[in-house]
Design a protein around this motif. Structure first.
Motif, PDB file in Angstrom:
ATOM      1  N   PRO A  24       0.828  -1.212   0.000  1.00 22.31           N
ATOM      2  CA  PRO A  24       0.000   0.000   0.000  1.00 22.31           C
ATOM      3  C   PRO A  24       0.862   1.262   0.000  1.00 22.31           C
ATOM      4  N   ALA A  74      -3.750  -6.296   1.327  1.00 21.18           N
ATOM      5  CA  ALA A  74      -3.437  -5.182   0.416  1.00 21.18           C
ATOM      6  C   ALA A  74      -2.009  -5.226  -0.116  1.00 21.18           C
ATOM      7  N   SER A 253      -9.610  10.686   6.065  1.00 22.58           N
ATOM      8  CA  SER A 253      -9.223   9.394   5.505  1.00 22.58           C
ATOM      9  C   SER A 253      -7.715   9.299   5.380  1.00 22.58           C
ATOM     10  N   ALA A 257      -6.418   5.245   1.311  1.00 23.47           N
ATOM     11  CA  ALA A 257      -7.771   4.685   1.311  1.00 23.47           C
ATOM     12  C   ALA A 257      -8.805   5.725   0.892  1.00 23.47           C
ATOM     13  N   GLN A 258      -8.369   6.802   0.252  1.00 18.49           N
ATOM     14  CA  GLN A 258      -9.256   7.923  -0.050  1.00 18.49           C
ATOM     15  C   GLN A 258     -10.368   7.604  -1.041  1.00 18.49           C
ATOM     16  N   GLN A 260     -11.768   4.362  -1.196  1.00 21.41           N
ATOM     17  CA  GLN A 260     -12.378   3.100  -0.760  1.00 21.41           C
ATOM     18  C   GLN A 260     -13.680   3.362  -0.011  1.00 21.41           C
TER      19      GLN A 260
END
Length: 282
Positions: A24, A74, A253, A257-258, A260
């Protein structure tokens, strides 16, 4: 001073090179915690070894702090990034359970539900309301969110109390004090803070879509102090510790993960925030 400059240079060089290895993306707001071995790096921030991470887990392939239950998700390849020297800090993190008999007696999440975040061990069973979401709890009095969810006892946002195998708020451990149920019953008044915080109440709910806001973050909405945690409502990026206020409704966030769970990316700014900014210029 010279050694600090060397560490900073190595951390920067590692940040640039490590992203190419996979896994990630790093949360850039954690750059200050890379390589200092102080255990202050949050989940999602870059690490050079486990000693950097509050969770005690620096996951490969690029070196990112991870919760133990998510160390292979991830694209991550498990804890242990940074070589043999990184293995020692997790062992050092183990003593706290011995110093806190009550949490140790509570056990693990053997009954089911999400894994506990080990960084929350000091907050288990003290009834001080300091346990963060993802940490173990014996009753609602432990949790900052006011919700201790079953089946194993984990602090949860009220809007997520039945997600990921959780069975809802109201969990009380068998070993908890008899008075513990009372704080759980007193949890509903937690709805009162919105009335005491007009800016947050006026900001509304996530009617536009995206994940539900964590109600524990109400005091941090709209003050621009950068204290809002991930999952709390925001009017602009200035509210968020992560520096990312994601649409469509405005929720803090992690940068990685902005987009998701229905989020539409960083950059959200509410009309109320813009109006307030204009008034301050008059």
């Amino acid at each position: 001073m010279k050694s600090f400059a060397v560490v900073s240079f190595l951390a920067f060089a590692s940040y640039v090179a490590a992203q190419a290895n996979g896994g990630p993306p790093f949360d850039p707001s954690g750059a200050k915690n890379v390589g200092n071995g102080a255990g202050a790096q949050f989940i999602g921030g870059q690490c050079l070894s486990a000693a950097d991470c509050g969770s005690g887990c620096c996951a490969g392939p690029s070196g990112i702090c991870s919760g133990l239950g998510a160390q292979t998700q991830a694209g991550k390849t498990g804890c242990g990034f940074g070589g043999g020297a990184a293995a020692a800090p997790p062992a050092a993190a183990a003593p706290p359970p011995a110093a806190a008999p009550a949490p140790a007696a509570a056990g693990t999440n053997a009954a089911g539900g999400p894994p506990f975040d080990p960084a929350g061990v000091p907050n288990v069973g003290n009834g001080a309301g300091k346990q963060f979401i993802g940490g173990q709890c014996l009753a609602a009095a432990d949790c900052g969110s006011g919700c201790c969810a079953g089946p194993s006892g984990i602090c949860s946002g009220v809007g997520a109390q039945t997600q990921a195998g959780k069975t809802g708020c109201g969990f009380v451990a068998g070993g908890a004090p008899a008075a513990a149920p009372a704080p759980a019953a007193a949890a509903p008044p937690a709805a009162a803070p919105p009335a005491a915080a007009p800016p947050a109440a006026v900001a509304g709910t996530n009617a536009a879509g995206g994940p539900p806001f964590d109600p524990a973050g109400v005091p941090n909405v709209g003050n621009g102090a950068g204290k809002q945690f991930i999952g709390g409502q925001c009017l602009a990026a200035a509210d968020c510790g992560s520096g990312c206020c994601a649409g469509p409704s405005g929720i803090c966030s992690g940068v990685g993960a902005q987009t998701q769970a229905g989020k539409t990316g960083c950059g959200f700014v509410s009309k109320r925030f813009i109006s307030r900014s204009r008034r301050s210029l008059l």
